[in-house]
Write a protein that holds these residues in place. Structure first.
Motif, PDB file in Angstrom:
ATOM      1  N   MET A   1      41.030  36.444  44.714  1.00  0.00           N
ATOM      2  CA  MET A   1      40.167  35.312  44.583  1.00  0.00           C
ATOM      3  C   MET A   1      38.745  35.739  44.253  1.00  0.00           C
ATOM      4  O   MET A   1      37.921  34.904  43.900  1.00  0.00           O
ATOM      5  CB  MET A   1      40.222  34.495  45.876  1.00  0.00           C
ATOM      6  N   ASP A  32      47.499  30.581  52.545  1.00  0.00           N
ATOM      7  CA  ASP A  32      47.696  29.607  51.478  1.00  0.00           C
ATOM      8  C   ASP A  32      46.944  28.301  51.737  1.00  0.00           C
ATOM      9  O   ASP A  32      46.775  27.496  50.829  1.00  0.00           O
ATOM     10  CB  ASP A  32      49.188  29.314  51.281  1.00  0.00           C
ATOM     11  N   ARG A  35      43.869  28.118  49.493  1.00  0.00           N
ATOM     12  CA  ARG A  35      44.251  27.824  48.113  1.00  0.00           C
ATOM     13  C   ARG A  35      44.629  26.345  47.964  1.00  0.00           C
ATOM     14  O   ARG A  35      44.244  25.685  47.009  1.00  0.00           O
ATOM     15  CB  ARG A  35      45.408  28.729  47.675  1.00  0.00           C
ATOM     16  N   GLU A  39      42.627  23.702  45.552  1.00  0.00           N
ATOM     17  CA  GLU A  39      43.316  22.926  44.515  1.00  0.00           C
ATOM     18  C   GLU A  39      43.155  21.425  44.757  1.00  0.00           C
ATOM     19  O   GLU A  39      42.945  20.652  43.822  1.00  0.00           O
ATOM     20  CB  GLU A  39      44.806  23.296  44.475  1.00  0.00           C
TER      21      GLU A  39
END
Length: 79
Positions: A1, A32, A35, A39
């Motif tokens: 990242m 996760d 992430r 998103e």
């Protein structure tokens, strides 16, 4: 990242359980979550931006909007 910025956010316990359950059911791990949140924020920003853009055409009739779209398509095809 690469470079990241750390956020501190507060959510309802129910939301926390729902998101973590969703991720776990799909075999995702604790990392996760970041992430997933990133998103989700990107999709929400896109949704808000599209809503603002659409609101800019609220005063046009269907015929005016169709003419504008046809003009844009014709211009794009020329290029």
């Amino acid at each position: 990242m690469g470079d990241v910025t750390r956020w501190t956010v507060n959510v309802a316990p129910e939301t926390d359980i729902e998101v973590r359950t969703y991720l776990a059911q799909r075999g995702m791990k604790k990392g996760d979550l970041s992430r997933f949140i990133e998103e989700s924020v990107k999709w929400r920003l896109l949704d808000l931006t599209l809503a603002e853009a659409r609101a800019g055409f609220d005063d046009l009739s269907i015929d005016e909007l169709d003419d504008l779209i046809e003009e844009a398509v014709a211009s794009a095809r020329k290029q």
